[in-house]
Design a protein around this motif. Structure first.
Motif, PDB file in Angstrom:
ATOM      1  N   GLY A  76       0.789  -1.222   0.000  1.00 19.27           N
ATOM      2  CA  GLY A  76       0.000   0.000   0.000  1.00 19.27           C
ATOM      3  C   GLY A  76       0.818   1.267   0.000  1.00 19.27           C
ATOM      4  N   ASN A  77       2.121   1.152  -0.247  1.00 18.97           N
ATOM      5  CA  ASN A  77       3.005   2.315  -0.264  1.00 18.97           C
ATOM      6  C   ASN A  77       3.917   2.258  -1.481  1.00 18.97           C
ATOM      7  OD1 ASN A  77       2.654   3.688   2.549  1.00 18.97           O
ATOM      8  ND2 ASN A  77       2.821   1.501   2.998  1.00 18.97           N
ATOM      9  N   PHE A  78       4.335   3.429  -1.927  1.00 21.69           N
ATOM     10  CA  PHE A  78       5.302   3.488  -3.011  1.00 21.69           C
ATOM     11  C   PHE A  78       6.667   3.007  -2.523  1.00 21.69           C
ATOM     12  CE2 PHE A  78       2.553   7.118  -4.635  1.00 21.69           C
ATOM     13  CZ  PHE A  78       1.922   6.326  -5.579  1.00 21.69           C
ATOM     14  N   ARG A  79       7.476   2.541  -3.446  1.00 19.58           N
ATOM     15  CA  ARG A  79       8.803   2.067  -3.078  1.00 19.58           C
ATOM     16  C   ARG A  79       9.645   3.221  -2.526  1.00 19.58           C
ATOM     17  NH1 ARG A  79      11.840   3.607  -7.838  1.00 19.58           N
ATOM     18  NH2 ARG A  79      10.532   3.612  -9.701  1.00 19.58           N
ATOM     19  N   PRO A  80      10.504   2.921  -1.557  1.00 20.07           N
ATOM     20  CA  PRO A  80      11.313   3.975  -0.935  1.00 20.07           C
ATOM     21  C   PRO A  80      12.603   4.271  -1.686  1.00 20.07           C
ATOM     22  CG  PRO A  80      11.671   1.916   0.200  1.00 20.07           C
ATOM     23  CD  PRO A  80      10.621   1.642  -0.838  1.00 20.07           C
ATOM     24  N   GLY A  81      12.956   3.436  -2.648  1.00 15.92           N
ATOM     25  CA  GLY A  81      14.217   3.628  -3.352  1.00 15.92           C
ATOM     26  C   GLY A  81      14.145   3.102  -4.770  1.00 15.92           C
ATOM     27  N   GLY A  82      15.305   2.939  -5.377  1.00 19.21           N
ATOM     28  CA  GLY A  82      15.365   2.455  -6.745  1.00 19.21           C
ATOM     29  C   GLY A  82      14.999   0.989  -6.852  1.00 19.21           C
ATOM     30  N   VAL A  83      14.729   0.556  -8.084  1.00 20.50           N
ATOM     31  CA  VAL A  83      14.360  -0.830  -8.327  1.00 20.50           C
ATOM     32  C   VAL A  83      14.839  -1.226  -9.724  1.00 20.50           C
ATOM     33  CG1 VAL A  83      12.080  -0.260  -9.285  1.00 20.50           C
ATOM     34  CG2 VAL A  83      12.441  -2.496  -8.230  1.00 20.50           C
ATOM     35  N   GLU A  84      15.239  -2.469  -9.867  1.00 22.20           N
ATOM     36  CA  GLU A  84      15.636  -2.996 -11.167  1.00 22.20           C
ATOM     37  C   GLU A  84      14.661  -4.087 -11.585  1.00 22.20           C
ATOM     38  OE1 GLU A  84      19.630  -4.375 -10.951  1.00 22.20           O
ATOM     39  OE2 GLU A  84      20.490  -2.367 -10.720  1.00 22.20           O
ATOM     40  N   ILE A  85      14.481  -4.241 -12.898  1.00 22.87           N
ATOM     41  CA  ILE A  85      13.584  -5.256 -13.435  1.00 22.87           C
ATOM     42  C   ILE A  85      14.426  -6.293 -14.163  1.00 22.87           C
ATOM     43  CG2 ILE A  85      11.535  -5.702 -14.818  1.00 22.87           C
ATOM     44  CD1 ILE A  85      11.005  -2.663 -14.777  1.00 22.87           C
ATOM     45  N   SER A  86      14.480  -7.494 -13.633  1.00 23.21           N
ATOM     46  CA  SER A  86      15.255  -8.539 -14.281  1.00 23.21           C
ATOM     47  C   SER A  86      14.620  -8.894 -15.616  1.00 23.21           C
ATOM     48  CB  SER A  86      15.317  -9.785 -13.395  1.00 23.21           C
ATOM     49  OG  SER A  86      14.030 -10.342 -13.200  1.00 23.21           O
ATOM     50  N   GLY A  87      15.440  -9.043 -16.641  1.00 21.54           N
ATOM     51  CA  GLY A  87      14.952  -9.423 -17.959  1.00 21.54           C
ATOM     52  C   GLY A  87      14.439  -8.270 -18.789  1.00 21.54           C
ATOM     53  N   SER A  88      14.602  -7.038 -18.309  1.00 25.23           N
ATOM     54  CA  SER A  88      14.130  -5.866 -19.043  1.00 25.23           C
ATOM     55  C   SER A  88      15.246  -4.840 -19.162  1.00 25.23           C
ATOM     56  CB  SER A  88      12.932  -5.234 -18.330  1.00 25.23           C
ATOM     57  OG  SER A  88      12.563  -4.006 -18.949  1.00 25.23           O
ATOM     58  N   LYS A  89      15.259  -4.102 -20.285  1.00 22.73           N
ATOM     59  CA  LYS A  89      16.240  -3.047 -20.483  1.00 22.73           C
ATOM     60  C   LYS A  89      15.813  -1.746 -19.820  1.00 22.73           C
ATOM     61  CE  LYS A  89      17.727  -4.872 -24.981  1.00 22.73           C
ATOM     62  NZ  LYS A  89      17.849  -4.592 -26.440  1.00 22.73           N
TER      63      LYS A  89
END
Length: 221
Positions: A76-89
């Protein structure tokens, strides 16, 4: 249902696991998935009964909460930091940009509500929410249910038939990923073009409605 392990794109910000056991986590995700779908359908029914709808940030957060309750500290909250998506550019925007970008997504849908087709609005939500990737976990699940809610309300119907569009995507993610990538490439070139996603959702909707046709005894040509 879930697709094969090699046909996925997973993203998760660093956070402690609330459920360490893989089997228990999978069971919790399945239960929450049903709760999230039910919450989405309740939203559709309420909007149809009311005769009006505006996409709001609170709805998106609420549907993500249903999917991650008891599984993630960030439900129920936005992410607090960065995020990477495996398998995506694609590299999602920084966490500080997320709230404004999600508000912009809502503004786009609301501003185009009467002039755009249900399929276009659903396709836009599906792509843009994935592009923003606003959550530590559950981005795909939430984008699919929000897209389905928007499609249903804009079409003024509780869409009959199974498997539903979200279930069909989970069962075969390849075309879904290709449509996301095509929209990402268009955006990188300065354009909003969700044509491939529109085609995909149209095809999946046709299959869902054909399933209903068969369920009631109809014979497909």
């Amino acid at each position: 249902m879930s697709g094969s392990g090699t046909d996925r794109r997973d993203s998760r910000a660093l956070e402690p696991d609330l459920i360490a056991d893989a089997t228990a986590r999978a069971e919790a995700e399945a239960r929450n998935g049903l709760r999230q779908y039910d919450a989405g359908i309740q939203t559709v029914q309420a909007a149809l009964d009311r005769g009006s709808f505006r996409l709001r940030l609170s709805l998106i957060l609420g549907l993500q909460r249903e999917a991650l309750q008891g599984i993630s500290l960030y439900a129920g909250n936005f992410r607090p930091g960065g995020v990477e998506i495996s398998g995506s550019k694609h590299t999602p925007p920084g966490a500080h940009q997320v709230p404004e970008l999600v508000e912009d997504l809502c503004d786009y849908v609301n501003a185009h509500w009467d002039m755009a087709s249900p399929i276009h609005l659903a396709a836009y939500v599906m792509w843009r929410l994935n592009w923003i990737h606003p959550f530590a976990d559950g981005n795909g699940r939430t984008s699919r249910i929000v897209s389905y809610v928007v499609l249903s309300i804009r079409a003024n119907a509780l869409l009959p038939g199974t498997p539903t569009i979200p279930d069909q995507i989970v069962d075969n993610r390849g075309p879904y990923f290709a449509a996301l990538d095509a929209a990402d490439a268009a955006w990188a070139g300065g354009r909003v073009d969700v044509g491939m996603m529109e085609q995909l959702l149209g095809d999946l909707l046709a299959r869902q409605l054909a399933g209903f046709h068969q369920q009631v005894g109809g014979q497909l040509p």
